[in-house]
Design a protein around this motif. Structure first.
Motif, PDB file in Angstrom:
ATOM      1  N   THR A 131       0.832  -1.191   0.000  1.00 18.70           N
ATOM      2  CA  THR A 131       0.000   0.000   0.000  1.00 18.70           C
ATOM      3  C   THR A 131       0.864   1.237   0.000  1.00 18.70           C
ATOM      4  O   THR A 131       2.016   1.217   0.423  1.00 18.70           O
ATOM      5  CB  THR A 131      -0.918   0.024   1.229  1.00 18.70           C
ATOM      6  OG1 THR A 131      -0.108  -0.080   2.395  1.00 18.70           O
ATOM      7  CG2 THR A 131      -1.907  -1.115   1.190  1.00 18.70           C
ATOM      8  N   ALA A 132       0.288   2.315  -0.472  1.00 18.90           N
ATOM      9  CA  ALA A 132       1.059   3.548  -0.552  1.00 18.90           C
ATOM     10  C   ALA A 132       1.480   3.985   0.831  1.00 18.90           C
ATOM     11  O   ALA A 132       0.694   3.983   1.757  1.00 18.90           O
ATOM     12  CB  ALA A 132       0.212   4.648  -1.198  1.00 18.90           C
ATOM     13  N   ALA A 173       2.110   0.700 -10.725  1.00 15.81           N
ATOM     14  CA  ALA A 173       1.366   1.147  -9.556  1.00 15.81           C
ATOM     15  C   ALA A 173      -0.125   1.172  -9.823  1.00 15.81           C
ATOM     16  O   ALA A 173      -0.598   1.902 -10.698  1.00 15.81           O
ATOM     17  CB  ALA A 173       1.857   2.527  -9.131  1.00 15.81           C
ATOM     18  N   LEU A 174      -0.867   0.335  -9.064  1.00  8.48           N
ATOM     19  CA  LEU A 174      -2.330   0.312  -9.156  1.00  8.48           C
ATOM     20  C   LEU A 174      -2.836   0.009 -10.562  1.00  8.48           C
ATOM     21  O   LEU A 174      -3.951   0.376 -10.935  1.00  8.48           O
ATOM     22  CB  LEU A 174      -2.911   1.657  -8.675  1.00  8.48           C
ATOM     23  CG  LEU A 174      -2.624   1.989  -7.200  1.00  8.48           C
ATOM     24  CD1 LEU A 174      -2.980   3.444  -6.914  1.00  8.48           C
ATOM     25  CD2 LEU A 174      -3.393   1.073  -6.279  1.00  8.48           C
ATOM     26  N   SER A 197       2.899   0.809  -4.354  1.00  8.15           N
ATOM     27  CA  SER A 197       1.449   0.616  -4.349  1.00  8.15           C
ATOM     28  C   SER A 197       1.130  -0.784  -4.846  1.00  8.15           C
ATOM     29  O   SER A 197       2.016  -1.501  -5.326  1.00  8.15           O
ATOM     30  CB  SER A 197       0.781   1.655  -5.263  1.00  8.15           C
ATOM     31  OG  SER A 197       1.092   2.970  -4.851  1.00  8.15           O
TER      32      SER A 197
END
Length: 657
Positions: A17-18, A160-161, A194
Motif C-alpha cells: 500500500t502507498a 502502480a495500481l 502501491s
C-alpha cells in the motif's frame, strides 16, 4: 484455515500500500526510455465465461474506463535483466497456481502480451523467480549493481495500481535480517510502493537495478526489497522451497511451525512448474495433517479421559452443526455458534454460525423444494444460499447480489470416519478468483453444512482441512414426519448407522421406531401423529462396550413445531470411576429411581415433567439405562401426567444389554 503458507505471507507481500506522498522522480530523463522498455506489467487474463447470474445487469459503467475495458487483471511487475531473462516476485508468479484467471503473462507499454515460456530459477523464501518469454520482445535489459550503498537515493519502479509504469523516489535506509533465521538481509527503503509494485526493480540514481521490490513493512512506512545479487547468485536450474510455514487445524488451539522444504529441477514450462510446486505444497499439507493428528493420539477425541465429559454428558441434538475442539486445558468440548435465522420462502430458513475459519449452516429447505431435488441438484442448494445475500459482487460503488452460482466445478461424496455421507461441492467465483467450498450433510429437513472460501492455490488444503473437520462435527437429525419420509427414501446418502433404524408412520394411527438398541411405538392417545409432527434423533458419539461408535442416543417427538408438549427418550451410560460426582449422582439417581426418575410429576421452567427408567427388568450392571420423559406446558397434575408416562413405557423395548 489450515495453511498460513504463502497466502499469509502474501497478505504482507502482495498488498503493498502507498506509504508516502509520491515525489517527482529525479532520474536522468535519458534513462527513462530504457527503464520503461525493460519494465512490464504482470497480467492475468480475465475469465471469458461467467457461470454466475445476478439480480440485475452489472453496472460496469461505474468502473473506470481502463478497468472495464481491459481484458486483463494487473497483478504485479517484472523487468528484464538479460537476453530473454526476466525477474519478478515469486508470490506474483504463484498467484497463477490453481487460479481462475489466466496464467501470468507480461504486458509491455504498447499493450502487447507475452506468455511465460520457461521458469529457470525460483526461491520461495527469498521470493523471486527468473523466467523467459515466448516471442521475447528483446528489450534492452537493465544494468545491475550488486553492491548498493546505504542512504543513497533509490527509485521504485512498478505498475502502480495497474495504471502503467510509475517511478517514485526515496532512500535506501537500512538492512534487516530475514525473519526465519537471518540467512540474508532485506533492503529497506522509503520510496512509495502501491498495489502492483511487487516484483518491480529498485534502482539507484544511475538507473541500475539494486533490488526486487517485494513487500511492505507491517509496522512502519518502509518497503522491503531483495538485493539483486541474491537473485543472480542463486543456483540456476533449480526451484528451492525452504520456508517455515505455520499450520493450524480448527479443532486445536496450537499451531505447527514446520518448514516446507523441497526442491526440483528447472527449467520447466509454466504449467509443469505449477504442477511440481502444487504437488509439493499439497504433500506438505498432507504431512502437516498427519503430524497434528498424531500428536497425543491416545488423547485424540474420542479417546482418553479428556473426552469423557462429552461422551457421558452430551445429548447431541443441536441442529446447527457444532465442532468438537480441544481447549487450552486439553478438554474436548462441543462449540455451537448460532446466529439469527435468515428466512427463506415457504417456511425455509438458514441458521448460521462461524467458528474460527469455517461457516456452519443449518439449511431448512422450503416446503416447496422436494428433498430429492435438493440432494441431487447442486443448483438448488446454491440458489438457496444465494437468497441469503451472502454472495455479492462489488461493481464501483454498488454491491450486486449473485442469484446463482451455476454448476459446481466439483461434485462428489465424502464419507467421514463415522460413515456419514457429505456432499462436497466447489463453486467458482471468477470475478474474485475465489472458490466456495461446501461440505453438506443431508438431514431430514435439509442440510447441515460447512463452508469456506479458498483463494488461488488453497483449494487442496481447504478441502483437506474440511474433510478432517467432518469427523469432529456433531449435528442432530430433526424434521417433520413428512420430511423424514422423504429423507429416508434417499438411501445412498443416509449414514450407515441408519441402516439398522426402521421408522413406520401411519398418520393418525401409529408411530413406531426400531433399531438394534431400542424399539417403541405409540398411538394418538399419547400424542398426535400428523405429517407436521416433529421427530428429533440426537445422533452422536456413544460409549459402547469399550469403544466409541456414532449412533442415536436421544429421541424426542412433538405434535408439531409450535406444541411444547413432547416425549423424550435418552440413552445413558454408567460413567467411569474417574468422572466427577455430578455424573455419578446422575447415574445413581437413575438406577435407583430417585427424583426425578420416580414417576412423579414436577414443575420446572413453566413445564411439568414426569420421568422414569425404561424396562423394569433392566439391570444397572449392564452399564446402559434408558430414561423416559414426558413433558407438558404449564402446571399439570399427577393424574394427567402419569397415564402419559405409562403409555410411553408400555410399548418400549430395550434391546441392548
Amino acid at each position: 484455515m489450515a495453511l498460513a503458507v504463502l497466502r499469509r505471507a502474501a497478505a504482507l507481500v502482495i498488498c503493498l500500500t502507498a506509504v508516502s506522498a509520491v515525489h517527482a522522480a529525479s532520474l536522468d530523463a535519458g534513462l527513462l526510455p530504457r527503464i520503461q522498455g525493460a519494465t512490464f506489467e504482470v497480467v492475468a487474463a480475465k475469465p471469458v465465461n461467467d457461470p454466475l447470474t445476478y439480480e440485475k445487469p452489472l453496472p460496469l459503467d461505474l468502473l473506470p474506463y481502463q478497468e472495464r475495458n481491459d481484458k486483463y487483471h494487473s497483478i504485479g511487475t517484472a523487468f528484464a535483466i538479460g537476453h530473454n531473462r526476466y525477474v519478478t516476485a515469486g508470490h506474483v508468479l504463484l498467484a497463477g497456481v490453481d487460479s481462475l484467471w489466466g496464467a501470468p503473462s507480461l504486458r509491455d507499454a504498447g499493450g502487447h502480451v507475452y506468455a511465460i515460456d520457461k521458469v529457470e530459477k525460483f526461491d520461495l523464501r527469498r521470493d523471486f523467480v527468473v523466467f523467459s518469454l515466448t516471442g521475447d520482445p528483446a528489450p534492452s535489459p537493465l544494468d545491475v549493481d550488486t553492491k548498493p550503498v546505504l542512504n543513497q537515493e533509490v527509485y521504485a519502479v512498478g505498475n502502480a495500481l495497474g495504471t502503467g509504469v510509475v517511478i517514485r523516489d526515496g532512500l535506501y535506509t537500512s538492512d534487516t535480517p530475514e525473519q526465519q533465521d537471518g540467512a540474508w538481509k532485506w533492503m529497506r527503503f522509503s520510496a512509495a510502493a502501491s498495489p502492483g509494485n511487487s516484483g518491480g526493480p529498485l534502482l539507484n540514481k544511475e538507473g541500475k537495478v539494486i533490488g526486487v521490490v517485494l513487500m511492505k513493512s507491517a509496522n512502519e512506512n518502509l518497503n522491503y526489497a531483495l538485493q539483486i545479487g541474491d537473485v543472480l547468485n542463486a543456483p540456476s536450474g533449480q526451484a528451492v522451497l525452504d520456508q517455515r510455514v505455520p499450520y493450524q487445524l480448527d479443532i486445536f488451539n496450537t499451531t505447527l511451525s514446520n518448514q516446507l522444504k523441497s526442491q526440483f529441477a528447472l527449467p520447466l514450462s509454466l504449467a509443469d512448474f505449477f504442477s511440481e510446486y502444487q504437488k509439493r505444497f499439497d504433500g506438505y499439507v498432507d504431512a502437516q495433517l498427519k503430524e497434528i493428528l498424531a500428536k497425543d493420539a491416545d488423547k485424540m477425541f474420542p479417546h482418553g479421559e479428556s473426552s469423557n465429559r462429552l461422551l457421558y454428558g452430551q445429548s447431541w441434538t443441536n441442529t446447527v452443526p457444532g465442532l468438537i475442539a480441544r481447549s487450552s486445558t486439553g478438554e474436548w468440548g462441543l462449540s455451537v455458534k448460532e446466529s439469527n435465522r435468515m428466512s427463506l420462502a415457504a417456511n425455509g430458513y438458514v441458521q448460521a454460525g462461524v467458528l474460527n475459519h469455517t461457516f456452519f449452516f443449518h439449511l431448512r429447505r422450503p416446503d416447496t423444494l422436494p428433498a430429492s431435488k435438493l440432494y441431487s441438484d447442486p443448483l438448488a442448494l446454491a440458489e438457496q444460499l444465494c437468497k441469503l445475500g451472502i454472495f455479492m459482487r462489488p461493481v464501483g460503488s454498488e454491491q450486486i447480489r449473485i442469484t446463482s452460482l451455476g454448476k459446481p466445478v466439483t461434485d462428489t461424496v465424502h464419507t467421514d470416519q463415522w460413515q456419514r455421507r457429505w456432499q462436497l461441492r466447489v463453486w467458482a467465483l471468477p470475478f474474485a478468483n475465489t472458490k466456495v467450498v461446501t461440505y453438506a450433510l443431508p438431514v431430514p429437513d435439509g442440510y447441515a453444512m460447512l463452508m469456506r472460501f479458498a483463494m488461488p492455490g488453497n483449494s487442496y488444503d481447504t478441502t483437506a482441512d474440511m474433510r478432517v473437520l467432518t469427523d469432529f462435527v456433531s449435528v442432530g437429525y430433526d424434521g417433520t414426519l413428512a420430511q423424514w419420509k422423504e429423507y429416508l427414501q434417499n438411501t445412498s446418502l443416509l449414514p450407515s448407522a441408519f441402516k439398522d433404524i426402521h421408522i413406520d408412520i401411519d398418520y393418525q394411527h401409529r408411530f413406531s421406531y426400531t433399531s438394534k438398541r431400542l424399539a417403541f411405538a405409540f398411538a394418538p392417545d399419547l400424542q398426535k401423529i400428523e405429517p407436521d409432527s416433529v421427530l428429533t434423533l440426537g445422533a452422536g458419539f456413544l460409549p459402547d462396550h469399550g469403544k466409541v461408535v456414532w449412533d442415536v442416543n436421544t429421541l424426542s417427538m412433538r405434535a408439531n413445531q409450535q406444541d411444547p408438549d413432547r416425549l423424550h427418550i435418552e440413552r445413558n451410560v454408567a460413567p467411569p470411576a474417574d468422572m466427577d460426582d455430578s455424573f455419578k449422582s446422575y447415574w445413581d439417581k437413575l438406577q435407583k429411581r430417585r427424583h426425578p426418575y420416580e414417576g412423579v410429576a414436577y414443575t420446572t421452567d413453566g413445564e411439568t415433567n414426569i420421568a422414569a427408567p425404561a424396562g423394569d427388568g433392566q439391570s444397572a450392571s449392564s452399564g446402559v439405562l434408558y430414561s423416559v420423559f414426558y413433558v407438558m406446558a404449564g402446571t399439570q397434575s399427577q393424574d394427567t401426567m402419569k397415564p402419559k408416562l405409562d403409555l410411553l413405557l408400555k410399548d418400549i423395548q430395550i434391546k441392548e444389554h
